[in-house]
Design a protein around this motif. Structure first.
Motif, PDB file in Angstrom:
ATOM      1  N   UNK A  27       2.007   8.595  43.970  1.00 50.31           N
ATOM      2  CA  UNK A  27       2.746   9.524  44.837  1.00 50.31           C
ATOM      3  C   UNK A  27       3.104  10.775  44.040  1.00 50.31           C
ATOM      4  N   UNK A  28       4.044  10.650  43.108  1.00 46.95           N
ATOM      5  CA  UNK A  28       4.381  11.810  42.283  1.00 46.95           C
ATOM      6  C   UNK A  28       4.024  11.419  40.857  1.00 46.95           C
TER       7      UNK A  28
ATOM      8  N   UNK B 158       3.448  12.945  38.267  1.00 51.58           N
ATOM      9  CA  UNK B 158       4.116  13.651  37.183  1.00 51.58           C
ATOM     10  C   UNK B 158       5.303  12.881  36.643  1.00 51.58           C
TER      11      UNK B 158
ATOM     12  N   UNK C 200      14.951   6.607  47.620  1.00 46.96           N
ATOM     13  CA  UNK C 200      14.702   7.523  48.736  1.00 46.96           C
ATOM     14  C   UNK C 200      15.082   6.859  50.059  1.00 46.96           C
TER      15      UNK C 200
ATOM     16  N   UNK D 233      18.934   6.292  50.448  1.00 45.94           N
ATOM     17  CA  UNK D 233      19.714   7.452  50.843  1.00 45.94           C
ATOM     18  C   UNK D 233      19.330   7.919  52.240  1.00 45.94           C
TER      19      UNK D 233
ATOM     20  N   UNK E 266      17.486   7.558  36.606  1.00 51.27           N
ATOM     21  CA  UNK E 266      16.727   8.536  35.818  1.00 51.27           C
ATOM     22  C   UNK E 266      16.826   8.194  34.331  1.00 51.27           C
TER      23      UNK E 266
ATOM     24  N   UNK F 164      19.736  15.278  50.089  1.00 54.51           N
ATOM     25  CA  UNK F 164      19.441  13.948  50.617  1.00 54.51           C
ATOM     26  C   UNK F 164      17.933  13.835  50.834  1.00 54.51           C
ATOM     27  N   UNK F 165      17.286  12.761  50.368  1.00 57.95           N
ATOM     28  CA  UNK F 165      15.862  12.620  50.637  1.00 57.95           C
ATOM     29  C   UNK F 165      15.645  12.417  52.131  1.00 57.95           C
ATOM     30  N   UNK F 166      14.472  12.698  52.647  1.00 53.47           N
ATOM     31  CA  UNK F 166      13.269  13.146  51.958  1.00 53.47           C
ATOM     32  C   UNK F 166      13.110  14.662  52.013  1.00 53.47           C
TER      33      UNK F 166
ATOM     34  N   UNK G  44      16.513  17.086  47.505  1.00 53.40           N
ATOM     35  CA  UNK G  44      16.573  15.900  46.659  1.00 53.40           C
ATOM     36  C   UNK G  44      15.510  15.940  45.568  1.00 53.40           C
TER      37      UNK G  44
ATOM     38  N   UNK H 256      16.302  15.963  41.677  1.00 51.52           N
ATOM     39  CA  UNK H 256      15.770  14.867  40.866  1.00 51.52           C
ATOM     40  C   UNK H 256      14.997  15.415  39.674  1.00 51.52           C
TER      41      UNK H 256
ATOM     42  N   UNK I 139       8.649  15.528  50.606  1.00 50.90           N
ATOM     43  CA  UNK I 139       7.901  14.283  50.785  1.00 50.90           C
ATOM     44  C   UNK I 139       6.717  14.226  49.825  1.00 50.90           C
TER      45      UNK I 139
ATOM     46  N   UNK J  32       5.908  16.300  46.733  1.00 52.25           N
ATOM     47  CA  UNK J  32       6.140  17.385  45.774  1.00 52.25           C
ATOM     48  C   UNK J  32       5.087  17.481  44.676  1.00 52.25           C
ATOM     49  N   UNK J  33       4.243  16.456  44.558  1.00 51.93           N
ATOM     50  CA  UNK J  33       3.352  16.389  43.399  1.00 51.93           C
ATOM     51  C   UNK J  33       2.570  17.677  43.119  1.00 51.93           C
TER      52      UNK J  33
ATOM     53  N   UNK K  82       4.932  20.512  42.021  1.00 46.87           N
ATOM     54  CA  UNK K  82       5.462  20.280  40.677  1.00 46.87           C
ATOM     55  C   UNK K  82       4.413  20.597  39.632  1.00 46.87           C
TER      56      UNK K  82
END
Lengths: 539, 476
Positions: free
Chosen positions: A65-66, A68, A135, A138, A179, B376-378, B382, B386, B459, B461-462, B465
């Motif tokens: 997903x991410x 990084x 995620x 929240x 984190x 707040x996600x998504x 957030x 993060x 949702x 971000x990859x 980023x």
């Protein structure tokens, strides 16, 4: 796309569809929500039948997903989350159907919120990536916030803001801890949020209490444990009936689930450090919750306060740190979802008829609404923990487990069961028996077929789990063994080399672990470790 | 003389002239906004076209590297959204204000911002800051009939001039200590030992202060709430994102290439600490949405500075990502304010009461922005927090991150109050809403674009980023 992804995203998709549905077609909105949640429930049964006990995480999916930050979309279900997912899908369809008559405004938003809530809860239960879990954890606040704030009672705004502020305040510190752990997991290669990798980390002894505290605070607020429970009566009393069902039935379970899945196995030394505190808070919660319940004059807040007491038992079973207590704890989470969910449904039904929740406004209605009364009685007895109902199995296992670890505290908690019988039976007496004081009560309608249909599945489960819990215990047992190993093993490894008196060895011999027939035999544990590990450093 | 290095700025300059000529030669000011938007898009396309190239021009005064390209795109994003919000401002008074002068000033200001992020020389940076600021002073005072607008303009001008003074003094001292105006020269001098020179210390801090004024970081923030309240809202929408992105971009380049061995994090650390504290606490008692967003902006600059405290390109990547998301959510929120206020009545909590029933679409968009600003996600709010907090923890700033999340929890209250008002308060039908029920095309486009960006960056971000962090490798 696997079954779990379907369970997560299907309700959200239907929720979006509902939001953009043309105005003024109320029937269609209801039908769409009902059909969607029914499909969802049937799909979740796939998990029940396809689940192989003892195989660890199943139905897993993993997609980058991410990258990084080493975050993946990783989901899977094991014995600990299986029943909770099924409970969620069951309570969602019941909530949807039970709202047909009570909710008349803003239907699109209402049903969409319920479905978004289902997405959030299931996502949090099945996430095996800590970031993904956070995620969902929240994001699910948002639909619940609207459910209470728009469709709730008179003080709904106060209640919903309090609910969100409490939960957020706890969660954000957990985010820092998450984190931190992620950075720690990194080393030279870059970190990961994969829960399975986190289980393998050896987190420094000095950091564990802090990390555990940050996680535990978030979960303790959600459970809620004494003294973080003050948002709960407000939120429950003000929420619409279906909102209370979802809140009590599944949202609170996320707190206890969080302890089981994250806080305890990830930071066992931190857990050990705070064990005394948690024991005491759990027992205070049980007793204090029961006493507070006794003095309520509003049926709904009575049920709400009883949750504080019941959830205290769940924590108690987990604290016992043996298989009996853990099994009871997990089963009791499901039981509480069923019983308290049913109680809130019933309270909602009677409120729809009389528009009051004051106990004093009722009395003697057994003869007027016999079906309603019998259903209420069964659920109330299950909440007390009468043998033959699900509550008995759960509480018995919890107390048995706790007794082997901390006999005194278990004894005090057992007294609270008497209080529980007191408040529930007293409630039943005041509401259903005696003379009819208010003549308006003589004309209350009994349950309609739709209302009965929402209750019957819960009543069946109450009896089923009470009489024959084996299918449930079979599915949760093996994974709890693994959980225990995680929660205990690191303590052994980490405390041994520090030349202090080995905590367990220095203590008097402890009773061997009870070999309950209700529990599947442990498979991957050596008997010699039992007595030692069970109380390792916990006195 | 490498004109390719300033090709987007040339397009913008031509655009300034075109906008002015257009107004004289054609009637109908409504289209000016869309013309400006097209010019910004053209400049953005130019940047994307040369994204992989490093263009150094004018004897090294200007260095359009990937870092500069990336920040130019953030600036254009903020400017584009603000332009579209201004273009669709329809109420009578606004129609007078947002003529050619507004849009051409906006474009000039964007040129100044560009110079800040591609400048490799303190002189260019100073020129950029002035080109950026002068149009903003005029835009702040844009409603010439209104006393508050004139006050806003004057206040902004005075504090801005003050900040420029700091900056110039800082440049002079740094030059005295190092003998260089170029970032490279300063960096070399610093690593040869100039960081021990007290002149260098004082000069470096003064340089930062000049820009901390521009981004309204505490204790240099006091102008922001008043200027935000007095200035026309589309101007504020432009203020809120683009100049901040430019100034933060410059700060990144400055600290990572010129002031390398100086402990400038300490300055950022103190300012971040204070900004989060003041911004969030003061926002708690605001009922006027513009003031609320002004203090929210101060708080968000605090979160951005948390990222600046962590040295290194990864942290800078997170900061770039954060600014991208912040541009989308804050300009979106200001666009909604634009739509709700009238000449007589500022947009307050009472204005948005019951908005969920009166204008569900707008309320839904503002809800998304509020949740994003809360983090707040998504949403990107957030994801951005993060990323920034993650880099800050990596650098060991645990205390600062805990401070930041504590105040994030505080911020839940005031953002949520807007959402509560929209969906849970009864509507006050006596308060007029200038937005027609069907909405307006340009305005709807801003809300949709900003909402989509807010959710998409949150949702998935990859890729963003990745772009953000790659752009920063050029600095190291």
């Amino acid at each position: 796309m696997g079954i779990l992804s379907f369970l997560i995203f299907f309700p959200a998709l239907i929720g979006v569809l509902l939001l953009v549905w043309p105005n003024g077609r109320l029937k269609q909105v209801r039908s769409l929500a009902t059909v969607a949640s029914a499909i969802q429930f049937i799909a979740s049964l796939w998990l029940w039948f396809g689940f192989v006990p003892g195989n660890g995480f199943q139905f897993t999916e993993s997609v980058d997903w991410i990258t990084r930050y080493g975050i993946g979309y990783r989901v899977g279900v094991d014995g600990i989350s299986l029943l909770l997912v099924l409970l969620t899908t069951l309570l969602t369809i019941i909530s949807v159907v039970s709202s047909y008559s009570s909710i008349q405004t803003g239907l699109k938003g209402y049903y969409a919120s319920l479905l978004f809530l289902e997405t959030g809860v299931i996502g949090a239960f099945v996430a095996t990536d800590v970031f993904l879990f956070y995620v969902f954890w929240e994001a699910m606040l948002i639909p619940m916030y609207f459910l209470i704030g728009i469709w709730g009672g008179e003080r709904r705004i106060y209640a919903t803001v309090k609910f969100v502020l409490y939960t957020m305040a706890g969660s954000l510190l957990m985010l820092v801890a998450i984190i931190w752990t992620y950075q720690y997991s990194g080393g030279a290669t870059g970190g990961t949020f994969n829960l399975f990798d986190w289980y393998g980390l050896t987190i420094p002894t000095a950091a564990q209490p802090w990390l555990f505290a940050a996680f535990a605070l978030a979960f303790a607020i959600k459970v809620p444990m004494f003294p973080f429970h003050t948002w709960l009566p407000d939120a429950h009393v003000q929420a619409p009936a279906a909102g209370s069902v979802m809140l009590a039935g599944v949202l609170l379970k996320l707190g206890t689930y969080g302890f089981l899945r994250f806080a305890v196995p990830l930071f066992p030394l931190g857990f050990e450090y705070f064990a005394d505190t948690l024991w005491i808070l759990a027992v205070i919660g049980i007793v204090y919750g029961a006493i507070m319940t006794l003095i309520q004059d509003d049926i709904k807040s009575l049920v709400a306060y009883s949750s504080v007491s019941h959830l205290g038992f769940v924590i108690l079973g987990m604290m016992a740190l043996n298989i009996v207590g853990a099994t009871g704890s997990l089963l009791q989470q499901v039981n509480h979802g069923i019983s308290t969910g049913a109680l809130f449904l019933l309270v909602g039904m009677i409120y729809e008829r009389r528009h009051t929740r004051k106990i004093a406004d009722y009395g003697g209605i057994f003869a007027v609404v016999p079906v309603f009364s019998i259903a209420f009685l069964i659920v109330a007895l299950s909440s007390i923990g009468l043998p033959g109902t699900n509550g008995f199995v759960g509480e018995f296992l919890i107390l048995l487990g706790a007794f082997y670890t901390r006999p005194w505290l278990a004894g005090i908690s057992a007294l609270a069961i008497i209080l529980a019988a007191g408040y529930m039976l007293w409630l039943v007496r005041r509401v259903f028996f005696g003379p009819i004081v208010h003549t308006v009560n003589e004309t209350i309608r009994d349950l309609s077929k739709r209302e009965l249909a929402t209750l019957i599945p819960l009543l069946i489960l109450i009896i089923w789990i009470g009489v024959y819990p084996k299918p449930f215990l079979d599915r949760i047992g093996p994974d709890l063994q693994t959980w225990l190993a995680k929660a205990r093993s690191q303590q052994m490894i980490q405390t041994a080399p520090q030349n202090e008196p080995a905590p367990a060895a220095a203590r008097k011999a402890t009773p061997p672990r009870p070999d309950s027939t209700l529990v599947p035999p442990p498979e991957n544990e050596t008997p010699s470790r039992d007595g030692v590990a069970m109380v390792g450093g916990f006195e | 003389m490498n004109f390719a290095s300033i090709a987007p700025e040339i397009i913008l300059t031509a655009g300034v002239l075109l906008v002015m000529v257009w107004e004289i030669t054609t009637s109908g000011r409504q289209n000016l906004g869309y013309l400006t938007a097209l010019i910004i898009i053209a400049a953005g396309a130019m940047v994307i076209g040369q994204y992989d190239r490093v263009e150094v021009g004018f004897s090294g005064m200007v260095q359009a590297d990937r870092f500069g390209h990336f920040f130019r795109l953030i600036i254009y994003l903020g400017a584009l959204l603000a332009t579209m919000a201004a273009a669709s401002s329809w109420h009578g008074e606004a129609r007078g204000v947002f003529g050619a002068e507004f849009f051409s000033l906006l474009l000039v200001s964007v040129i100044g911002m560009d110079l800040l992020v591609i400048g490799a020389n303190l002189i260019v940076v100073f020129l950029g800051l002035e080109i950026l600021s002068l149009p903003l002073y005029a835009m702040a005072a844009g409603r010439t009939q209104s006393d508050t607008a004139v006050e806003a303009g004057a206040k902004y001008f005075l504090t801005g001039a003050f900040a420029s003074g700091f900056l110039l003094f800082g440049i002079a001292l740094v030059y005295g200590a190092t003998g260089a105006f170029t970032f490279e020269g300063i960096g070399n001098a610093v690593s040869r030992g100039a960081q021990l020179d007290p002149l260098m210390w004082i000069g470096g801090v003064l340089l930062l202060v000049g820009f901390l004024f521009k981004i309204a970081a505490v204790p240099f923030h006091s102008w922001a709430p008043d200027v935000y309240t007095g200035a026309p809202t589309p101007t504020v929408a432009f203020f809120a994102a683009a100049p901040k992105a430019a100034a933060v971009g410059l700060l990144l380049r400055l600290t990572l290439t010129a002031l390398v061995d100086l402990p400038m994090e300490t300055v950022f650390w103190v300012v971040a600490w204070l900004s989060m504290f003041v911004g969030n606490l003061w926002a708690l008692r605001q009922r006027d949405l513009k003031r609320l967003l002004a203090y929210s902006g101060i708080a968000h600059i605090g979160y951005v500075l948390v990222g600046l405290c962590a040295k290194g390109s990864a942290a800078a990547g997170a900061v770039g990502f954060y600014l991208m998301g912040y541009a989308a959510m804050t300009v979106g929120a200001f666009a909604v304010v634009c739509a709700l206020e009238t000449k007589e009545r500022a947009a307050t909590l009472e204005t948005v009461a019951g908005l969920g029933r009166r204008r569900p679409g707008i309320a839904a968009a503002l809800t998304i922005f509020m949740f994003a600003l809360t983090g707040i996600p998504p949403t990107v709010g957030f994801a951005g927090k993060f990323a920034v907090f993650s880099e800050a923890l990596k650098a060991g700033n645990l205390g600062l991150v805990i401070w930041a999340v504590m105040f994030s929890a505080v911020s839940v209250y005031y953002y949520l109050r807007v959402v509560v008002a929209m969906w849970m308060w009864p509507a006050d039908e006596s308060i007029p809403l200038p937005v027609p029920r069907g909405g307006i095309a340009g305005f709807g486009a801003v809300l949709i674009l900003a909402s989509i960006l807010t959710l998409l960056l949150g949702i998935y971000p990859q890729p963003f980023l990745k772009i953000a962090s790659e752009s920063l490798f050029w600095l190291l």
